[in-house]
Design an enzyme around this catalytic site. Structure first.
Site, PDB file in Angstrom:
ATOM      1  N   ASN A   1       0.859  -1.183   0.000  1.00 12.89           N
ATOM      2  CA  ASN A   1       0.000   0.000   0.000  1.00 12.89           C
ATOM      3  C   ASN A   1       0.893   1.229   0.000  1.00 12.89           C
ATOM      4  OD1 ASN A   1      -1.823   2.035   0.523  1.00 12.89           O
ATOM      5  ND2 ASN A   1      -2.281   1.380   2.627  1.00 12.89           N
ATOM      6  N   TRP A   2       0.976   1.869  -1.147  1.00 12.05           N
ATOM      7  CA  TRP A   2       1.904   2.999  -1.269  1.00 12.05           C
ATOM      8  C   TRP A   2       1.380   4.264  -0.584  1.00 12.05           C
ATOM      9  CZ3 TRP A   2       4.049   3.253  -7.003  1.00 12.05           C
ATOM     10  CH2 TRP A   2       4.639   2.025  -7.330  1.00 12.05           C
ATOM     11  N   LYS A   3       0.083   4.283  -0.266  1.00 17.16           N
ATOM     12  CA  LYS A   3      -0.546   5.500   0.286  1.00 17.16           C
ATOM     13  C   LYS A   3      -0.273   6.673  -0.667  1.00 17.16           C
ATOM     14  CE  LYS A   3      -0.107   3.364   4.748  1.00 17.16           C
ATOM     15  NZ  LYS A   3       0.007   3.476   6.205  1.00 17.16           N
TER      16      LYS A   3
ATOM     17  N   HIS B   1      -9.453   1.002   5.362  1.00 15.60           N
ATOM     18  CA  HIS B   1      -8.160   1.318   5.979  1.00 15.60           C
ATOM     19  C   HIS B   1      -8.370   2.346   7.093  1.00 15.60           C
ATOM     20  CE1 HIS B   1      -4.070   2.677   6.583  1.00 15.60           C
ATOM     21  NE2 HIS B   1      -3.683   1.576   5.989  1.00 15.60           N
TER      22      HIS B   1
ATOM     23  N   GLU C   1      -6.762   4.848   7.974  1.00 14.88           N
ATOM     24  CA  GLU C   1      -6.571   6.257   7.594  1.00 14.88           C
ATOM     25  C   GLU C   1      -7.820   6.807   6.905  1.00 14.88           C
ATOM     26  OE1 GLU C   1      -2.883   5.671   5.483  1.00 14.88           O
ATOM     27  OE2 GLU C   1      -1.942   5.106   7.383  1.00 14.88           O
TER      28      GLU C   1
ATOM     29  N   GLU D   1      -5.075  -4.924  10.801  1.00 17.12           N
ATOM     30  CA  GLU D   1      -4.065  -3.889  11.020  1.00 17.12           C
ATOM     31  C   GLU D   1      -4.365  -3.166  12.329  1.00 17.12           C
ATOM     32  OE1 GLU D   1      -2.237  -2.672   6.973  1.00 17.12           O
ATOM     33  OE2 GLU D   1      -3.937  -1.387   7.358  1.00 17.12           O
TER      34      GLU D   1
ATOM     35  N   GLY E   1       2.599   2.393  10.841  1.00 11.82           N
ATOM     36  CA  GLY E   1       3.534   3.500  10.684  1.00 11.82           C
ATOM     37  C   GLY E   1       4.239   3.902  11.970  1.00 11.82           C
TER      38      GLY E   1
ATOM     39  N   SER F   1       3.602  -1.924  10.474  1.00 12.99           N
ATOM     40  CA  SER F   1       5.051  -1.975  10.675  1.00 12.99           C
ATOM     41  C   SER F   1       5.646  -3.345  10.342  1.00 12.99           C
ATOM     42  CB  SER F   1       5.416  -1.551  12.103  1.00 12.99           C
ATOM     43  OG  SER F   1       4.994  -0.217  12.333  1.00 12.99           O
TER      44      SER F   1
ATOM     45  N   GLY G   1       2.937  -1.033   4.303  1.00 14.45           N
ATOM     46  CA  GLY G   1       2.926   0.402   4.006  1.00 14.45           C
ATOM     47  C   GLY G   1       4.332   0.899   3.727  1.00 14.45           C
ATOM     48  N   GLY G   2       4.960   1.458   4.732  1.00 11.96           N
ATOM     49  CA  GLY G   2       6.272   2.088   4.567  1.00 11.96           C
ATOM     50  C   GLY G   2       7.301   1.230   3.845  1.00 11.96           C
TER      51      GLY G   2
HETATM   52  P1  PGA Z   1       2.935   0.420   7.716  1.00 12.89           P
HETATM   53  O1  PGA Z   1       1.459   0.603   7.099  1.00 12.89           O
HETATM   54  O2  PGA Z   1       3.480  -0.857   7.125  1.00 12.89           O
HETATM   55  O3  PGA Z   1       3.687   1.641   7.248  1.00 12.89           O
HETATM   56  O4  PGA Z   1       2.791   0.339   9.181  1.00 12.89           O
HETATM   57  C1  PGA Z   1       0.624  -0.486   6.915  1.00 12.89           C
HETATM   58  C2  PGA Z   1      -0.673  -0.032   6.311  1.00 12.89           C
HETATM   59  O5  PGA Z   1      -1.157   1.064   6.680  1.00 12.89           O
HETATM   60  O6  PGA Z   1      -1.268  -0.728   5.479  1.00 12.89           O
END
Ligand code: PGA
Length: 252
Positions: A10-12, A98, A100, A170, A176, A216, A237-238
């Site tokens: 997930n590149w966001k 998600h 966010e 998650e 993050g 993470s 994510g990251g």
């Molecule tokens: P993260 O994000 O790996 O940066 O913690 C995961 C996600 O939000 O899907």
């Protein structure tokens, strides 16, 4: 019970068109072909999807996801993108729920249910995210909380549609933050989620449903998480923004 392993990136809101093109090229360079039972899903921003679809075309096992879509088929919704538009650029999955989106865009269960329906109507699949905030875990309420999230957005679905759902657990406190769920916490929740699905849809469907861990996830912890009996891969994510890290996670 031979569920596929899935790693989704997930590149966001990261990478412009050129950076994204390079990242995908670097990822593809590292694999001749993915093993039969592994699927890698990339979820770049909308602006990247069409080009990414072309880059991934000849690469078996690589799929494309969008990070969101609107619940209506079409209309005067400035700035929004429909599931049908996503399908037209060869997207196969849409990430919904998600944290966010829930937190910053006020997406509640009612809207998420509509979005799930809109995606399935186009015969696309959903990666549906669930997970608790830290205060809910501290209060020992994480299992009923996640159960309610599943029920509210998914459990109206008939069995044939539920087959098209991938769950991503998650924990919000792990996204993050560099703070990952322990293998025990992840396995415990994943087994619970599978049990909740089994109670509603039966053991067979539950045992076929992929349940990914997110929060993470890194090259250093991916192998120990993915080895757990009810963890079928990760939503990254990251660490999905650097080819080297993402490839290492896929190899886990
Ligand atoms: P993260 O994000 O790996 O940066 O913690 C995961 C996600 O939000 O899907």
């Amino acid at each position: 019970m031979s569920r596929k392993k899935i790693v989704a990136g997930n590149w966001k809101m990261h990478k412009n068109l050129y950076e994204g093109k390079q990242l995908i090229a670097d990822i593809l360079k590292s694999f001749d072909a993915l093993p039969e039972n592994v699927e890698v899903i990339l979820a770049p921003p909308f602006t990247q999807l069409e080009l990414a679809a072309h880059q991934l075309k000849e690469n078996r096992g690589f799929k494309l996801a969008a990070q969101n879509c609107h619940q209506e088929k079409e209309g005067a919704f400035t700035g929004e993108v429909s599931a049908e538009m996503l399908k037209s650029v060869d997207v196969e999955y849409v990430i919904l729920g998600h944290s966010e989106r829930r937190q910053y865009f006020n997406e509640n269960e009612a809207v998420l249910r509509q979005k799930v329906n809109a995606v399935l109507e186009q015969d696309l699949r959903v990666i549906f995210c669930v997970g608790e905030l830290l205060d809910i875990r501290d209060a020992g309420q994480e299992k009923p909380f996640v159960e309610r999230q599943l029920q509210a957005a998914l459990f109206h679905l008939p069995e044939a549609e539920m087959e098209k759902i991938v769950i991503a657990y998650e924990p919000v406190w792990a996204i993050g933050t560099g703070r990952t769920a322990t293998p025990e916490q992840a396995q415990d929740m994943h087994a619970h989620i599978r049990g909740v699905i089994a109670a509603k849809y039966g053991e067979a469907l539950a045992s076929r449903t992929p349940i990914l861990y997110g929060g993470s996830c890194k090259p250093e912890n991916a192998a120990s998480l993915f080895a757990l009996p009810d963890v079928d891969g990760g939503l990254i994510g990251g660490a999905a923004l650097k080819a080297e890290d993402f490839v290492a996670i896929v190899n886990s």
